[in-house]
Design a protein around this motif. Structure first.
Motif, PDB file in Angstrom:
ATOM      1  N   MET A   1      14.572 127.189  50.920  1.00  0.00           N
ATOM      2  CA  MET A   1      13.132 126.855  50.694  1.00  0.00           C
ATOM      3  C   MET A   1      13.155 125.847  49.620  1.00  0.00           C
ATOM      4  N   ALA A   2      12.382 124.749  49.693  1.00  0.00           N
ATOM      5  CA  ALA A   2      12.135 124.016  49.054  1.00  0.00           C
ATOM      6  C   ALA A   2      10.603 123.706  48.400  1.00  0.00           C
ATOM      7  N   ARG A   3      10.238 123.024  47.367  1.00  0.00           N
ATOM      8  CA  ARG A   3       9.192 123.015  46.591  1.00  0.00           C
ATOM      9  C   ARG A   3       8.823 121.558  46.877  1.00  0.00           C
ATOM     10  N   TYR A   4       7.396 121.246  47.304  1.00  0.00           N
ATOM     11  CA  TYR A   4       6.956 119.733  47.607  1.00  0.00           C
ATOM     12  C   TYR A   4       5.576 119.766  47.091  1.00  0.00           C
ATOM     13  N   LEU A   5       5.258 118.549  46.264  1.00  0.00           N
ATOM     14  CA  LEU A   5       4.066 118.118  45.905  1.00  0.00           C
ATOM     15  C   LEU A   5       3.492 117.195  47.064  1.00  0.00           C
ATOM     16  N   ILE A   6       2.170 117.678  47.310  1.00  0.00           N
ATOM     17  CA  ILE A   6       1.589 116.595  48.328  1.00  0.00           C
ATOM     18  C   ILE A   6       0.382 116.140  47.888  1.00  0.00           C
ATOM     19  N   ARG A  22       4.942 124.269  55.413  1.00  0.00           N
ATOM     20  CA  ARG A  22       4.736 125.852  55.221  1.00  0.00           C
ATOM     21  C   ARG A  22       5.093 126.620  56.374  1.00  0.00           C
ATOM     22  N   SER A  23       4.827 125.973  57.271  1.00  0.00           N
ATOM     23  CA  SER A  23       5.477 126.866  58.803  1.00  0.00           C
ATOM     24  C   SER A  23       6.975 126.964  58.619  1.00  0.00           C
ATOM     25  N   ALA A  24       7.699 125.996  58.075  1.00  0.00           N
ATOM     26  CA  ALA A  24       8.940 126.413  57.765  1.00  0.00           C
ATOM     27  C   ALA A  24       9.524 126.857  56.735  1.00  0.00           C
ATOM     28  N   GLY A  25       8.885 127.542  55.905  1.00  0.00           N
ATOM     29  CA  GLY A  25       8.827 128.530  54.659  1.00  0.00           C
ATOM     30  C   GLY A  25       8.881 127.992  53.362  1.00  0.00           C
ATOM     31  N   HIS A  26       8.405 126.641  53.086  1.00  0.00           N
ATOM     32  CA  HIS A  26       8.629 126.028  52.028  1.00  0.00           C
ATOM     33  C   HIS A  26       7.557 126.133  51.049  1.00  0.00           C
ATOM     34  N   VAL A  27       7.513 125.853  49.825  1.00  0.00           N
ATOM     35  CA  VAL A  27       6.386 126.027  48.872  1.00  0.00           C
ATOM     36  C   VAL A  27       5.740 124.610  48.647  1.00  0.00           C
ATOM     37  N   VAL A  28       4.308 124.482  48.927  1.00  0.00           N
ATOM     38  CA  VAL A  28       3.556 123.299  48.892  1.00  0.00           C
ATOM     39  C   VAL A  28       2.455 123.265  47.841  1.00  0.00           C
ATOM     40  N   ILE A  29       2.802 122.476  46.890  1.00  0.00           N
ATOM     41  CA  ILE A  29       1.474 122.410  45.923  1.00  0.00           C
ATOM     42  C   ILE A  29       0.785 120.951  46.302  1.00  0.00           C
ATOM     43  N   THR A  30      -0.548 121.269  46.238  1.00  0.00           N
ATOM     44  CA  THR A  30      -1.481 120.265  46.732  1.00  0.00           C
ATOM     45  C   THR A  30      -2.227 119.490  45.823  1.00  0.00           C
ATOM     46  N   THR A  31      -2.546 118.296  45.965  1.00  0.00           N
ATOM     47  CA  THR A  31      -3.351 117.911  45.023  1.00  0.00           C
ATOM     48  C   THR A  31      -4.652 117.114  45.873  1.00  0.00           C
ATOM     49  N   ALA A  32      -5.894 116.868  45.288  1.00  0.00           N
ATOM     50  CA  ALA A  32      -6.948 116.005  46.010  1.00  0.00           C
ATOM     51  C   ALA A  32      -7.980 115.612  44.884  1.00  0.00           C
ATOM     52  N   ASP A  62      11.275 119.303  45.076  1.00  0.00           N
ATOM     53  CA  ASP A  62      12.464 118.739  45.601  1.00  0.00           C
ATOM     54  C   ASP A  62      11.903 117.304  46.455  1.00  0.00           C
ATOM     55  N   GLY A  63      10.556 117.401  46.364  1.00  0.00           N
ATOM     56  CA  GLY A  63      10.125 116.090  47.044  1.00  0.00           C
ATOM     57  C   GLY A  63       8.589 115.988  46.897  1.00  0.00           C
ATOM     58  N   VAL A  64       8.160 114.597  47.030  1.00  0.00           N
ATOM     59  CA  VAL A  64       6.676 114.466  46.953  1.00  0.00           C
ATOM     60  C   VAL A  64       6.317 113.191  47.806  1.00  0.00           C
ATOM     61  N   ALA A  65       4.895 113.660  48.479  1.00  0.00           N
ATOM     62  CA  ALA A  65       4.582 112.660  49.272  1.00  0.00           C
ATOM     63  C   ALA A  65       3.290 112.263  49.161  1.00  0.00           C
ATOM     64  N   CYS A  66       2.759 110.931  48.976  1.00  0.00           N
ATOM     65  CA  CYS A  66       1.400 110.528  48.841  1.00  0.00           C
ATOM     66  C   CYS A  66       0.641 110.022  49.918  1.00  0.00           C
ATOM     67  N   MET A 106      11.588 113.628  38.264  1.00  0.00           N
ATOM     68  CA  MET A 106      12.553 114.030  39.031  1.00  0.00           C
ATOM     69  C   MET A 106      14.088 113.702  38.888  1.00  0.00           C
ATOM     70  N   ARG A 107      14.389 114.047  37.608  1.00  0.00           N
ATOM     71  CA  ARG A 107      15.885 113.541  36.935  1.00  0.00           C
ATOM     72  C   ARG A 107      16.913 114.033  37.905  1.00  0.00           C
ATOM     73  N   GLY A 108      16.547 115.172  38.611  1.00  0.00           N
ATOM     74  CA  GLY A 108      17.934 115.752  39.393  1.00  0.00           C
ATOM     75  C   GLY A 108      17.781 115.123  40.751  1.00  0.00           C
ATOM     76  N   GLY A 109      16.952 114.178  41.178  1.00  0.00           N
ATOM     77  CA  GLY A 109      17.068 113.404  42.633  1.00  0.00           C
ATOM     78  C   GLY A 109      15.870 114.311  43.328  1.00  0.00           C
ATOM     79  N   GLY A 110      15.823 113.973  44.527  1.00  0.00           N
ATOM     80  CA  GLY A 110      14.848 114.424  45.573  1.00  0.00           C
ATOM     81  C   GLY A 110      14.512 113.278  46.274  1.00  0.00           C
ATOM     82  N   SER A 111      13.186 113.629  47.024  1.00  0.00           N
ATOM     83  CA  SER A 111      12.673 112.572  47.900  1.00  0.00           C
ATOM     84  C   SER A 111      11.177 112.072  47.685  1.00  0.00           C
TER      85      SER A 111
END
Length: 231
Positions: A1-6, A22-32, A62-66, A106-111
């Motif tokens: 399970m990973a944590r992602y900021l969207i 979410r359908s893959a079981g990941h934690v998602v934090i959202t902004t708007a 673990d990752g962020v998408a904008c 994200m000093r430990g890396g990620g996407s």
């Protein structure tokens, strides 16, 4: 399970990405920008300091998408300075603010996954401002991928063709305009939010950690195979 900021999760493609993660079981934090039932953090993504605070509030990720962006379809001589500034702020400054905050937090890396456009890769009439801003996202992706590789931070982008979203609804409001738009794509149809979201999820996935500095065209052939269309 990973944590992602969207970031800009209320956009159609952002929402589709959240659903897939979410359908893959990941934690998602959202902004708007506006509050809603699936908004964790209110955010003006063009504000550097606010984006940094959002990363802090999200905690380790673990990752962020904008997905922030806007659209103005005019030639340059009909585009006002205000319209130009708005497009650059929404489509390029938000991407830069995301990379900047990721580099700090994200000093430990990620996407990191950004959103460019097929308009940045192909000459499309009346897309002057959005093409300029989204081409900036391409340059940012390439440079930042090099800057942060040693940190283990991967920077990639997707470049969608015309995708059926609230933002593009006016472009296909009539049957005639829709047929013209479909005809510009070699595959002969418009994209769906899910088409693009699957590419974003692929780039976010740590299993694909040998991929960085790439711009993935998800455009039905618009940028490289499209018929020559005038208009």
């Amino acid at each position: 399970m990973a944590r992602y900021l969207i970031i800009a999760a209320s956009s159609d493609i952002g929402a589709a990405t959240c659903d897939l993660l979410r359908s893959a079981g990941h934690v998602v934090i959202t902004t708007a920008r506006a509050s809603g039932p699936d908004v964790d953090i209110l955010l003006d993504a063009s504000d550097f300091a606010a984006v940094e605070r959002a990363f802090t509030e999200a905690g380790p990720i673990d990752g962020v998408a904008c997905f922030a962006g806007s659209m103005v379809l005019k030639p340059a001589h009909l585009t006002s300075r205000e319209q130009y500034d708005d497009v650059v702020a929404a489509s390029l400054t938000t991407a830069f603010a995301t990379v900047r905050a990721a580099g700090r937090h994200m000093r430990g890396g990620g996407s990191v996954v950004l959103v460019s456009s097929a308009a940045a890769l192909a000459g499309l009439s009346n897309h002057d401002a959005i093409a300029a801003a989204k081409a900036g996202v391409v340059g940012l992706t390439l440079s930042a991928a090099s800057s942060y590789a040693a940190q283990g931070l991967r920077i990639n982008a997707v470049a969608p063709g015309l995708t059926q979203t609230k933002l593009t609804a006016a472009l296909t409001a009539t049957e005639g305009s829709r047929k013209v738009s479909e005809g510009m794509h070699a595959i002969g149809r418009l994209g769906t939010p899910e088409d693009v979201a699957r590419g974003v999820v692929f780039l976010l996935d740590s299993a694909n950690d040998w991929i960085t500095g790439q711009v993935l065209g998800i455009d039905g052939g618009l940028s490289s195979l499209r018929p020559k269309v005038r208009g």
